[in-house]
Scaffold this motif. Structure first.
Motif, PDB file in Angstrom:
ATOM      1  N   ALA A   1     -39.666 -94.610 -26.330  1.00  0.00           N
ATOM      2  CA  ALA A   1     -41.028 -94.284 -25.925  1.00  0.00           C
ATOM      3  C   ALA A   1     -41.396 -92.873 -26.367  1.00  0.00           C
ATOM      4  CB  ALA A   1     -41.170 -94.394 -24.407  1.00  0.00           C
ATOM      5  N   SER A   2     -42.646 -92.680 -26.673  1.00  0.00           N
ATOM      6  CA  SER A   2     -43.108 -91.341 -27.048  1.00  0.00           C
ATOM      7  C   SER A   2     -43.709 -90.612 -25.855  1.00  0.00           C
ATOM      8  CB  SER A   2     -44.146 -91.430 -28.173  1.00  0.00           C
ATOM      9  OG  SER A   2     -45.243 -92.230 -27.775  1.00  0.00           O
ATOM     10  N   GLN A   3     -44.149 -91.385 -24.845  1.00  0.00           N
ATOM     11  CA  GLN A   3     -44.739 -90.774 -23.652  1.00  0.00           C
ATOM     12  C   GLN A   3     -44.208 -91.422 -22.381  1.00  0.00           C
ATOM     13  OE1 GLN A   3     -49.017 -90.959 -23.806  1.00  0.00           O
ATOM     14  NE2 GLN A   3     -49.168 -89.158 -25.110  1.00  0.00           N
ATOM     15  N   ILE A   4     -44.039 -90.592 -21.354  1.00  0.00           N
ATOM     16  CA  ILE A   4     -43.663 -91.047 -20.019  1.00  0.00           C
ATOM     17  C   ILE A   4     -44.697 -90.475 -19.054  1.00  0.00           C
ATOM     18  CG2 ILE A   4     -41.927 -90.976 -18.186  1.00  0.00           C
ATOM     19  CD1 ILE A   4     -40.833 -92.479 -20.483  1.00  0.00           C
ATOM     20  N   LYS A   5     -45.246 -91.333 -18.203  1.00  0.00           N
ATOM     21  CA  LYS A   5     -46.271 -90.871 -17.269  1.00  0.00           C
ATOM     22  C   LYS A   5     -45.801 -91.072 -15.822  1.00  0.00           C
ATOM     23  CE  LYS A   5     -50.712 -91.623 -17.915  1.00  0.00           C
ATOM     24  NZ  LYS A   5     -52.067 -92.228 -17.976  1.00  0.00           N
ATOM     25  N   LEU A   6     -45.945 -90.019 -15.010  1.00  0.00           N
ATOM     26  CA  LEU A   6     -45.669 -90.114 -13.578  1.00  0.00           C
ATOM     27  C   LEU A   6     -46.871 -90.766 -12.904  1.00  0.00           C
ATOM     28  CD1 LEU A   6     -44.043 -89.452 -11.011  1.00  0.00           C
ATOM     29  CD2 LEU A   6     -45.153 -87.191 -11.016  1.00  0.00           C
ATOM     30  N   ILE A   7     -46.656 -91.939 -12.289  1.00  0.00           N
ATOM     31  CA  ILE A   7     -47.794 -92.663 -11.713  1.00  0.00           C
ATOM     32  C   ILE A   7     -47.764 -92.757 -10.184  1.00  0.00           C
ATOM     33  CG2 ILE A   7     -48.220 -93.998 -13.810  1.00  0.00           C
ATOM     34  CD1 ILE A   7     -46.849 -96.375 -12.430  1.00  0.00           C
ATOM     35  N   ARG A   8     -46.572 -92.627  -9.570  1.00  0.00           N
ATOM     36  CA  ARG A   8     -46.493 -92.640  -8.102  1.00  0.00           C
ATOM     37  C   ARG A   8     -45.352 -91.745  -7.649  1.00  0.00           C
ATOM     38  NH1 ARG A   8     -45.987 -97.939  -9.295  1.00  0.00           N
ATOM     39  NH2 ARG A   8     -47.965 -99.054  -9.500  1.00  0.00           N
ATOM     40  N   ARG A   9     -45.494 -91.254  -6.421  1.00  0.00           N
ATOM     41  CA  ARG A   9     -44.396 -90.512  -5.801  1.00  0.00           C
ATOM     42  C   ARG A   9     -44.376 -90.806  -4.301  1.00  0.00           C
ATOM     43  NH1 ARG A   9     -43.985 -84.737  -6.501  1.00  0.00           N
ATOM     44  NH2 ARG A   9     -45.165 -84.787  -8.458  1.00  0.00           N
ATOM     45  N   PHE A  10     -43.172 -90.863  -3.756  1.00  0.00           N
ATOM     46  CA  PHE A  10     -42.967 -91.101  -2.329  1.00  0.00           C
ATOM     47  C   PHE A  10     -41.933 -90.097  -1.835  1.00  0.00           C
ATOM     48  CE2 PHE A  10     -44.229 -95.001  -4.354  1.00  0.00           C
ATOM     49  CZ  PHE A  10     -45.171 -95.563  -3.497  1.00  0.00           C
ATOM     50  N   GLU A  11     -42.267 -89.373  -0.772  1.00  0.00           N
ATOM     51  CA  GLU A  11     -41.377 -88.342  -0.251  1.00  0.00           C
ATOM     52  C   GLU A  11     -41.179 -88.582   1.239  1.00  0.00           C
ATOM     53  OE1 GLU A  11     -42.613 -84.431  -1.447  1.00  0.00           O
ATOM     54  OE2 GLU A  11     -43.163 -85.098  -3.471  1.00  0.00           O
ATOM     55  N   VAL A  12     -39.921 -88.677   1.656  1.00  0.00           N
ATOM     56  CA  VAL A  12     -39.636 -89.110   3.025  1.00  0.00           C
ATOM     57  C   VAL A  12     -38.343 -88.485   3.534  1.00  0.00           C
ATOM     58  CG1 VAL A  12     -38.454 -91.192   2.169  1.00  0.00           C
ATOM     59  CG2 VAL A  12     -39.399 -91.185   4.487  1.00  0.00           C
ATOM     60  N   ASP A  13     -38.297 -88.239   4.849  1.00  0.00           N
ATOM     61  CA  ASP A  13     -37.086 -87.790   5.539  1.00  0.00           C
ATOM     62  C   ASP A  13     -36.662 -88.868   6.525  1.00  0.00           C
ATOM     63  OD1 ASP A  13     -36.679 -85.296   4.378  1.00  0.00           O
ATOM     64  OD2 ASP A  13     -38.100 -84.324   5.727  1.00  0.00           O
TER      65      ASP A  13
END
Length: 212
Positions: free
Chosen positions: A136-148
């Motif tokens: 791949a030439s591009q990688i895109k961050l589309i979601r994030r989840f942060e939890v404790d």
């Protein structure tokens, strides 16, 4: 709901909260058609190990419905969520439309970090691994989840989409071993890693026998 229906943000959050029904679990797992990386902050920082060792789409033990629920049990995260001890910081859809989300190309030196806990981050080599493995030439961050989870386990899950159409899951975590839950989770973490190494050795040994 049909299993091939695209999971919603809420579906993904329930999945990452480790308290999710089988049908939703199957739908979410099917959506990850690329890599599935799971490692601690220290593991990713360890230059002596290849990133592919943490890729559960390639390891002998794959990420599937059975291993998902096994992780729910041994990590104690399902119990944490069931009794209300899980705290969500971020559940964000950064978007897949043009101009949305963070886009990374070859040679980027970006380190992707948590919004709530900057010590939780993934180094550039993880992005390069995703890019090179899928050509791949591009990688895109589309979601994030942060939890404790119950103050013993901090986790960030990133969803990346590459320009080859693959959806990748990258998880980074940090255990607080001063708590009994953290100590127990650390024990199971080491046990799982030992099983993985053993299975990798056996597979390599078998392949060597077949060649001869």
């Amino acid at each position: 709901m049909e299993q091939n229906e695209v999971p919603s943000l809420n579906d993904y959050q329930r999945f990452h909260g480790m308290l999710c029904g089988v049908e939703t679990t199957q739908r979410v797992l099917q959506s990850f058609n690329g890599s599935a990386l799971f490692a601690s902050v220290n593991d990713y920082a360890n230059d002596r190990k290849a990133i592919e060792e943490y890729d559960y789409s390639r390891t002998p033990v794959k990420l599937n419905v059975f291993t998902y629920y096994l992780l729910v049990l041994v990590s104690l995260t399902g119990i944490s969520t069931a009794v209300g001890l899980t705290r969500w910081h971020v559940a964000l859809d950064e978007g897949e439309s043009e101009g949305a989300g963070l886009v990374m190309t070859k040679g980027n030196t970006l380190t992707i970090a948590s919004k709530s806990n900057p010590s939780l981050k993934i180094p550039t080599k993880v992005i390069e691994y995703l890019r090179s493995r899928n050509n791949a030439s591009q990688i895109k961050l589309i979601r994030r989840f942060e939890v404790d989870f119950a103050q013993y386990l901090s986790v960030v899950m990133f969803h990346f989409r590459c320009d080859q159409g693959m959806l990748h899951l990258v998880e980074v975590y940090e255990l607080n071993q001063t708590t009994w839950r953290g100590w127990l989770a650390s024990f199971f973490e080491k046990l799982i890693q030992w099983i993985m190494r053993s299975m990798h050795f056996l597979n390599t040994f078998r392949e060597g026998i077949k060649k001869h």
